[in-house]
Each structure stands twice: as C-alpha cells, then as structure tokens.
Scaffold this motif. Structure first.
Motif, short mmCIF file in Angstrom:
data_model
loop_
_atom_site.label_atom_id
_atom_site.label_comp_id
_atom_site.label_asym_id
_atom_site.label_seq_id
_atom_site.Cartn_x
_atom_site.Cartn_y
_atom_site.Cartn_z
N LEU A 139 0.52 -2.12 -11.89
CA LEU A 139 0.50 -3.36 -11.12
C LEU A 139 1.71 -3.36 -10.19
O LEU A 139 2.85 -3.18 -10.63
N VAL B 154 2.99 -7.12 -1.01
CA VAL B 154 3.58 -7.19 -2.35
C VAL B 154 5.08 -7.41 -2.24
O VAL B 154 5.66 -8.28 -2.93
N VAL C 257 0.22 -9.81 -5.80
CA VAL C 257 0.39 -8.67 -6.69
C VAL C 257 -0.87 -7.83 -6.55
O VAL C 257 -1.90 -8.34 -6.08
N SER D 206 10.15 -10.54 -8.59
CA SER D 206 9.19 -11.31 -9.38
C SER D 206 9.62 -11.35 -10.84
O SER D 206 10.21 -10.38 -11.35
N GLN E 117 -2.48 -15.41 -10.67
CA GLN E 117 -1.77 -14.67 -9.63
C GLN E 117 -2.65 -14.56 -8.39
O GLN E 117 -3.87 -14.79 -8.45
N VAL F 140 4.24 -5.34 -8.04
CA VAL F 140 4.78 -6.70 -7.93
C VAL F 140 6.05 -6.63 -7.10
O VAL F 140 6.68 -5.58 -6.96
#
Length: 324
Positions: free
Chosen positions: A180, A246, A252, A186, A202, A182
């Motif tokens: 993922l 991002v 995300v 974050s 999200q 991010v």
C-alpha cells in the motif's frame, strides 16, 4: 490427415478436412458462407456433411429452405471436437513453423518495470526459437487494453481476472504480493504493515472510463472484506501521477509487490498488505488466431510455469529517503 475409426480402413476414414467443414458449418450455420470461408464448393460442404451423418448414423444439422441449425447430436459432436481440433491444428502449425525455421518478433505489452521480471522467460524462449525475439511495448493502466485491441501488441502481460471481452487469458507467468502506497506523513506510515481493512474510509484512485471496473477492482476494490466502503478520488493517467497524488496525501493506493524494487518517489512509503490476494500476471492474447512465433512464447510459458516475485533482496517498507 486421415483419422481411422475402428478396424475398417476403407469406409470409416474421417478426413481432418471433414472435421473442419463440420466445425465451420456449426459456426456459420450457412452452407454458402462455409464454402466461401474454406475456399471450396458448396457441393463439397453438402457432400461432406452427408457422409459424416451416414457414418455416424444420425443427423447433425436440421436444414430448411431458410435456416440451418445444429441438432442435439451435432451440438454434442461440436463440443467434443472443438478442443481436440484446435490442439491438432496448433500442433501442426508449430511443427510447420519449426520445420521452416520460424522466426519473428513478439510485441509484448507490459507496464512499468515488469519486463525486467520476465527476462527468464524471454531467455528460455530464445533458446527454443533462436530466430525469434521479444520486444516490450509499454502501456498505461489508464487505457489498459487499447494496444491489444488495436493490434499494437501481439500479447500483453495483465493481472487476472481479465474480462473475457478484452482478450483470451493465457498462462500465468508471475505471481506476487501487494503493498500500500501512503504519504510519508500519514498515520499509516508508522505501521510495519497494513491489512485490506485499513482501506476502510480511505480515498483511492478513480481509474477513469477506459478501465474495466471489475478488472481494476481486483487490485483496488470498492469495499473492504468486511464491507466497509473505500472511496474513489481523483484520476491519474500514469503510474508516476499516482505516486504524486499519494505523496500529496490525496489518495492511498494498493500496488504490486515489485514496486519497491524499482521506484523511488519522495514522500511515499510502501507497506506490505498482509492479507491481500496474490496478484497473478498472465499473458493475454487477442481473440484472433496468433502467429506461430507468438504461440511459441505461449507454449514456453506453459511449459515453464509461473515464477513468484519475492522480496528477499529488498525491504518492502521503504520511505524515499531509505532508497540507495
């Protein structure tokens, strides 16, 4: 080629051409179009079908002055013959190509850095077919099937499942986990890993109108496994546009596990998704017949099987500052 039925080698011989005539008529349901397609006379089509019906002892087609339709017996015969006939024809084409020293360049569509993960397949293919080569053609996820649809590539590396209307799914050649992406600031970035449930509420990418929704949802679903919504946000056309979104904290994005091997983007942290399904990358072909040198690549991939893209040599959770 003649196929012999039983011990009688005179009356029960079935020519491969007769099987082709039957299968073509079963598809066209028109004697004239069948004859035109096979470059034979309509009388030859009628004669072949009568001989086959006499040999089998049953009617394969219901004919009238206006329509031609398969009987139940004809439907069963078609279902049994089509796969076998396709395999025989493909085998003959491969042998013919090999005997003629078949050559050609396979134009293989792939996204981003994935060609580097297919060098083992390309090397094996070139050993088997020394006069053949593979040329990689990059495409973007924002219109993922356009090159395959327009003939700009001979085959394409795509994650499964592939919508049937977009092409024929061939062998799986790569598998991998997922990460993922991010923003580095974050709250998720402090974690060592995440789960699919962490995507709840999200905002993720909106892929746009040219991307089949079911295909994209296999990577970036609309809901978590427990049913929590995952919001769609801004659109992007390229992979680097995704990373920019991002880094800005606007989205995300689930990505494939090979990404940390190749990409360094400021302000982005990549976290393993513990419970994400494996991505299966398959060679996808157009619905039209493929050339012998392209079939050679497909056969090589079938024989070798899939390889897993591991993370043994790279720490998956990487912020941009940790890249060498």
């Amino acid at each position: 080629m003649t196929l012999i039925s039983g011990d009688d080698q005179s009356g029960d011989a079935v020519e491969l051409r007769d099987i082709e005539i039957f299968l073509t008529l079963a598809e066209e349901l028109h004697f004239g179009r069948t004859a035109e397609r096979l470059h034979i006379s309509q009388a030859r089509v009628s004669q072949s079908i009568r001989q086959q019906e006499r040999r089998l002892g049953g009617t394969l087609f219901d004919r009238s002055t206006r329509t031609v339709a398969l009987t139940l017996l004809g439907q069963h015969l078609r279902e049994d013959l089509e796969p076998a006939f396709g395999q025989i024809r493909a085998a003959l084409e491969r042998v013919t190509a090999a005997a003629r020293g078949g050559c050609g360049t396979v134009r293989l569509g792939a996204m981003g850095a994935l060609p580097s993960e297919l060098l083992w397949l390309v090397d094996a293919y070139r050993v088997r077919y020394p006069q053949c080569a593979v040329e990689f053609v990059e495409f973007h996820f924002s219109d993922p099937f356009v090159k395959l649809r327009t003939g700009a590539v001979d085959a394409q590396l795509m994650w499964r499942p592939v919508p049937p209307e977009q092409g024929r799914c061939g062998p799986v050649v790569l598998t991998e986990g997922r990460v993922l992406a991010v923003a580095a600031d974050s709250p998720l970035a402090a974690r060592s890993s995440v789960s699919m449930e962490d995507l709840a509420n999200q905002t993720v990418l909106d892929p746009g109108e040219a991307v089949p929704r079911d295909w994209f949802a296999a990577m970036c679903p609309d809901r978590t496994p427990s049913g929590q919504p995952i919001h769609r946000g801004p659109r992007a056309r390229t992979f680097h546009e995704i990373l920019a979104l991002v880094a800005a904290g606007r989205i995300v994005c689930p990505l494939n596990g090979h990404v940390p091997r190749y990409y360094n983007y400021p302000g982005v942290t990549l976290l393993p998704i513990d419970d994400a399904p494996l991505t299966e990358w398959a060679l996808v072909l157009p619905d039209t017949p493929v050339a012998p040198h392209v079939q050679g690549l497909i056969d090589t991939a079938h024989d070798l099987g899939a390889r897993h893209i591991g993370s043994e040599t790279v720490e998956v959770r990487l912020a941009a500052s940790e890249f060498a």
